[in-house]
Design a protein around this motif. Structure first.
Motif: not given
Length: 303
Positions: A135-162
């Motif tokens: 409960p309330g405990h996430v374990r990351h085992n590897g990787r983590g990349e995202l590929v996002i579909e273009p939209s008016p907000s996608s570049e802003t969101v991608a910058h925040a994620l990066i």
């Protein structure tokens, strides 16, 4: 940025936790046992490079879909089986200018979600190995990349994620990328679920790599018949999963281990369905889909 994570399981908690850790205001919407633990102790974010608790003031949790109300970005992380019903539950509460980003398995979730909400929807392809370790405990085992579909907000969101430590790319061929991820899931998920083995051990089994090649060949044939432009390195990507996610159990394996229904209808089952519609035979995918459905039905007393 104000962010809501609808369906805060292993995937949603990882990405929501990374954004909150970077200073964004994040609310995780999930099951009560996780919500209670996060509200009390914060989210434990255990990754390969750090192990921290992320909490107030940047992160909170709720069990209520109305918590999406002030979000500029919604990470939509529910199971594919729940896409439409979860979309309908958040629809009355979404800001008019919110971007809803689908971080889900399968290739048609964004299209199905658009039938339930009027806000902007963009698909994302997720490559992450993560699990809820408690409960309330996430374990990351590897990787983590995202590929996002273009939209008016996608570049802003991608910058925040990066900026939050999440490698992110905006791609004009997200359909091809979604199909490439679907092929990875079809190759690994059912076999990991049936055997209850992580990927690294799974591929050591007798005949497993040959069986995976059959599954992948069928998927590629269906994709070609459906007019999908796949990335050129699909076969190499399938082989690489066992190397980069050796200790990861598939989401289908995790579902079956907990006695839950899986997304298999939207993985191998989807390939079978599209193959039937397009006149492409898919016997390997059909067999894997059938076996997983049998295991599920037995666990739920349906047979």
């Amino acid at each position: 940025m104000k962010v809501a994570v609808m369906g805060a399981g292993a995937v949603g908690c990882y990405y929501g936790g990374m954004l909150a850790r970077a200073g964004h205001d994040v609310v995780l919407i999930g099951r009560s046992q996780h919500v209670e633990a996060i509200e009390r102790d914060g989210l434990r974010l255990e990754t390969q490079s750090f192990d921290e608790r992320v909490g107030a003031p940047h992160l909170r949790a709720s069990a209520d879909a109305s918590a999406v109300a002030s979000a500029q970005l919604v990470l939509f992380c529910v199971k594919s089986t729940d896409t439409v019903s979860a979309g309908e539950s958040i629809a009355p509460h979404l800001q008019a200018d919110a971007l809803v980003l689908t971080l889900q398995n399968g290739v048609d979730n964004a299209d199905r979600l658009r039938t339930a909400i009027t806000q902007e929807v963009a698909a994302a392809v997720v490559y992450v190995a993560s699990e809820m370790a408690g409960p309330g405990h996430v374990r990351h085992n590897g990787r983590g990349e995202l590929v996002i579909e273009p939209s008016p907000s996608s570049e802003t969101v991608a910058h925040a994620l990066i900026s939050a430590g999440v490698p992110t790319e905006v791609s004009a061929n997200v359909r091809g990328a979604l199909w490439a991820k679907l092929i990875l899931n079809c190759a690994y998920n059912a076999l990991s679920a049936i055997s209850q083995l992580p990927y690294g051990r799974l591929v050591q089994g007798v005949g497993v790599r040959d069986a995976m090649r059959d599954v992948v060949a069928e998927c590629k044939a269906v994709a070609q018949a459906d007019g999908v432009t796949l990335p050129p390195d699909v076969d190499a990507a399938v082989r690489r999963i066992a190397e980069t996610m050796q200790e990861q159990y598939s989401s289908t394996a995790q579902d079956l281990a907990r006695g839950k229904r899986s997304e298999i209808d939207h993985l191998n089952g989807f390939v079978v369905q599209r193959g039937e519609a397009l006149g492409v035979a898919t016997p390997a995918n059909r067999l894997l889909h059938t076996i997983v459905k049998l295991v599920e039905d037995k666990a739920h007393g349906a047979i």
